[in-house]
Design a protein around this motif. Structure first.
Motif, PDB file in Angstrom:
ATOM      1  N   ASP A  51       1.193 -40.317 -53.839  1.00 17.65           N
ATOM      2  CA  ASP A  51       1.759 -38.980 -53.677  1.00 17.65           C
ATOM      3  C   ASP A  51       1.341 -38.376 -52.333  1.00 17.65           C
ATOM      4  N   ILE A  52       0.101 -38.617 -51.948  1.00 15.94           N
ATOM      5  CA  ILE A  52      -0.383 -38.137 -50.650  1.00 15.94           C
ATOM      6  C   ILE A  52       0.356 -38.843 -49.522  1.00 15.94           C
ATOM      7  N   ASP A  53       0.522 -40.155 -49.633  1.00 11.79           N
ATOM      8  CA  ASP A  53       1.232 -40.898 -48.586  1.00 11.79           C
ATOM      9  C   ASP A  53       2.692 -40.451 -48.477  1.00 11.79           C
ATOM     10  N   HIS A  54       3.312 -40.149 -49.614  1.00 14.74           N
ATOM     11  CA  HIS A  54       4.688 -39.640 -49.587  1.00 14.74           C
ATOM     12  C   HIS A  54       4.736 -38.301 -48.854  1.00 14.74           C
ATOM     13  N   PHE A  55       3.795 -37.415 -49.146  1.00 14.58           N
ATOM     14  CA  PHE A  55       3.696 -36.123 -48.455  1.00 14.58           C
ATOM     15  C   PHE A  55       3.530 -36.341 -46.950  1.00 14.58           C
ATOM     16  N   LEU A  56       2.638 -37.234 -46.578  1.00 14.79           N
ATOM     17  CA  LEU A  56       2.381 -37.495 -45.152  1.00 14.79           C
ATOM     18  C   LEU A  56       3.575 -38.137 -44.447  1.00 14.79           C
ATOM     19  N   SER A  57       4.460 -38.781 -45.203  1.00 12.94           N
ATOM     20  CA  SER A  57       5.618 -39.455 -44.592  1.00 12.94           C
ATOM     21  C   SER A  57       6.588 -38.454 -43.972  1.00 12.94           C
ATOM     22  N   PHE A  58       6.483 -37.190 -44.306  1.00 19.51           N
ATOM     23  CA  PHE A  58       7.350 -36.170 -43.724  1.00 19.51           C
ATOM     24  C   PHE A  58       6.867 -35.726 -42.341  1.00 19.51           C
ATOM     25  N   LEU A  59       5.651 -36.126 -41.963  1.00 18.01           N
ATOM     26  CA  LEU A  59       5.058 -35.671 -40.713  1.00 18.01           C
ATOM     27  C   LEU A  59       5.278 -36.672 -39.589  1.00 18.01           C
ATOM     28  N   ALA A  60       5.554 -36.142 -38.399  1.00 22.50           N
ATOM     29  CA  ALA A  60       5.642 -36.976 -37.197  1.00 22.50           C
ATOM     30  C   ALA A  60       4.238 -37.494 -36.871  1.00 22.50           C
ATOM     31  N   ASP A  61       4.178 -38.574 -36.107  1.00 17.63           N
ATOM     32  CA  ASP A  61       2.869 -39.117 -35.729  1.00 17.63           C
ATOM     33  C   ASP A  61       2.064 -38.121 -34.892  1.00 17.63           C
ATOM     34  N   ASP A  62       2.750 -37.308 -34.112  1.00 14.21           N
ATOM     35  CA  ASP A  62       2.084 -36.336 -33.235  1.00 14.21           C
ATOM     36  C   ASP A  62       2.247 -34.912 -33.776  1.00 14.21           C
ATOM     37  N   PHE A  63       1.932 -34.716 -35.059  1.00 11.76           N
ATOM     38  CA  PHE A  63       2.122 -33.425 -35.718  1.00 11.76           C
ATOM     39  C   PHE A  63       0.941 -32.493 -35.442  1.00 11.76           C
ATOM     40  N   LYS A  64       1.184 -31.233 -35.747  1.00 12.02           N
ATOM     41  CA  LYS A  64       0.150 -30.203 -35.691  1.00 12.02           C
ATOM     42  C   LYS A  64       0.299 -29.358 -36.946  1.00 12.02           C
ATOM     43  N   ASP A  65      -0.790 -29.162 -37.682  1.00 10.70           N
ATOM     44  CA  ASP A  65      -0.791 -28.387 -38.915  1.00 10.70           C
ATOM     45  C   ASP A  65      -1.781 -27.241 -38.728  1.00 10.70           C
ATOM     46  N   GLU A  66      -1.250 -26.016 -38.669  1.00 16.19           N
ATOM     47  CA  GLU A  66      -2.092 -24.843 -38.426  1.00 16.19           C
ATOM     48  C   GLU A  66      -2.180 -23.966 -39.673  1.00 16.19           C
ATOM     49  N   HIS A  67      -3.399 -23.662 -40.076  1.00 16.68           N
ATOM     50  CA  HIS A  67      -3.664 -22.671 -41.122  1.00 16.68           C
ATOM     51  C   HIS A  67      -4.045 -21.394 -40.371  1.00 16.68           C
ATOM     52  N   ILE A  68      -3.068 -20.526 -40.165  1.00 18.30           N
ATOM     53  CA  ILE A  68      -3.240 -19.352 -39.322  1.00 18.30           C
ATOM     54  C   ILE A  68      -4.397 -18.467 -39.796  1.00 18.30           C
ATOM     55  N   LYS A  69      -4.442 -18.143 -41.083  1.00 23.44           N
ATOM     56  CA  LYS A  69      -5.454 -17.232 -41.629  1.00 23.44           C
ATOM     57  C   LYS A  69      -6.875 -17.732 -41.378  1.00 23.44           C
ATOM     58  N   PHE A  70      -7.071 -19.029 -41.482  1.00 20.66           N
ATOM     59  CA  PHE A  70      -8.412 -19.600 -41.366  1.00 20.66           C
ATOM     60  C   PHE A  70      -8.697 -20.179 -39.981  1.00 20.66           C
ATOM     61  N   ASN A  71      -7.740 -20.066 -39.059  1.00 16.88           N
ATOM     62  CA  ASN A  71      -7.896 -20.580 -37.698  1.00 16.88           C
ATOM     63  C   ASN A  71      -8.292 -22.064 -37.702  1.00 16.88           C
ATOM     64  N   VAL A  72      -7.598 -22.841 -38.533  1.00 17.77           N
ATOM     65  CA  VAL A  72      -7.858 -24.276 -38.644  1.00 17.77           C
ATOM     66  C   VAL A  72      -6.607 -25.029 -38.217  1.00 17.77           C
ATOM     67  N   THR A  73      -6.795 -26.039 -37.379  1.00 20.35           N
ATOM     68  CA  THR A  73      -5.688 -26.881 -36.937  1.00 20.35           C
ATOM     69  C   THR A  73      -6.055 -28.345 -37.163  1.00 20.35           C
ATOM     70  N   VAL A  74      -5.121 -29.090 -37.748  1.00 25.90           N
ATOM     71  CA  VAL A  74      -5.304 -30.526 -37.970  1.00 25.90           C
ATOM     72  C   VAL A  74      -4.206 -31.259 -37.208  1.00 25.90           C
ATOM     73  N   THR A  75      -4.568 -32.307 -36.487  1.00 23.09           N
ATOM     74  CA  THR A  75      -3.583 -33.084 -35.730  1.00 23.09           C
ATOM     75  C   THR A  75      -3.686 -34.580 -36.001  1.00 23.09           C
ATOM     76  N   SER A  76      -4.506 -34.960 -36.959  1.00 24.72           N
ATOM     77  CA  SER A  76      -4.700 -36.372 -37.280  1.00 24.72           C
ATOM     78  C   SER A  76      -4.261 -36.643 -38.715  1.00 24.72           C
ATOM     79  N   LYS A  77      -3.341 -37.588 -38.878  1.00 27.84           N
ATOM     80  CA  LYS A  77      -2.910 -37.946 -40.237  1.00 27.84           C
ATOM     81  C   LYS A  77      -4.069 -38.510 -41.044  1.00 27.84           C
TER      82      LYS A  77
END
Length: 155
Positions: A51-77
């Protein structure tokens, strides 16, 4: 010779601009719905690494995931996957996400959704139940993969 190079340069720019067709409204809405469904599926009582891998399959290899409220950014799958796999150890009673609204623009979708869930994180001694309305902005590349997520937490 200079004119030929100039014409060739403009031709390449023009044809590459035409080749980069934006996703249609129905494609954007469909991909957004599928992504939110995959998000919900990865946080169910019986969720697993597939289920996690299926979720991750929607992301580009060079994605950026920002949690604005917590000032957290993830860029590594791998970093994201590792965090999601560790959450599989938490006890989940239920999780439900209802999409309230989707708005689209050129290769971008804004999705407003209501999330109602109950779980017990491993570091807590009792379960928590919450209901929240959140907004994500999802920027897609021309191949239909999400290249940028901005998570805006509701009130």
């Amino acid at each position: 010779m200079k004119n030929v190079l100039s014409i060739l340069f403009f031709y390449v720019i023009f044809t590459s601009a035409l080749a980069a067709n934006p996703l249609t409204e129905s494609e954007l809405k469909g991909l957004t719905q599928q992504f939110i469904e995959a998000k919900n599926q990865r946080q169910q009582p019986n969720s697993n690494e597939q289920d996690i891998d299926h979720f991750l399959s929607f992301l580009a290899d060079d994605f950026k995931d920002e949690h604005i409220k917590f000032n957290v950014t993830v860029t590594s799958k791998e970093e994201l996957r590792s965090g999601l796999v560790s959450k599989l150890k938490d006890k989940i009673y239920f999780s439900n996400i209802d999409i309230l609204e989707i708005m689209v623009g050129r290769n971008v979708a804004f999705v407003k959704f209501k999330e109602h869930a109950k779980g017990q994180p491993g570091h807590m001694d009792k379960p928590i139940e919450y209901t929240a309305v959140n907004i994500f902005s999802l920027e897609f590349n021309d191949h239909g993969k999400i290249k940028h997520i901005r998570r805006h937490h509701g009130l």
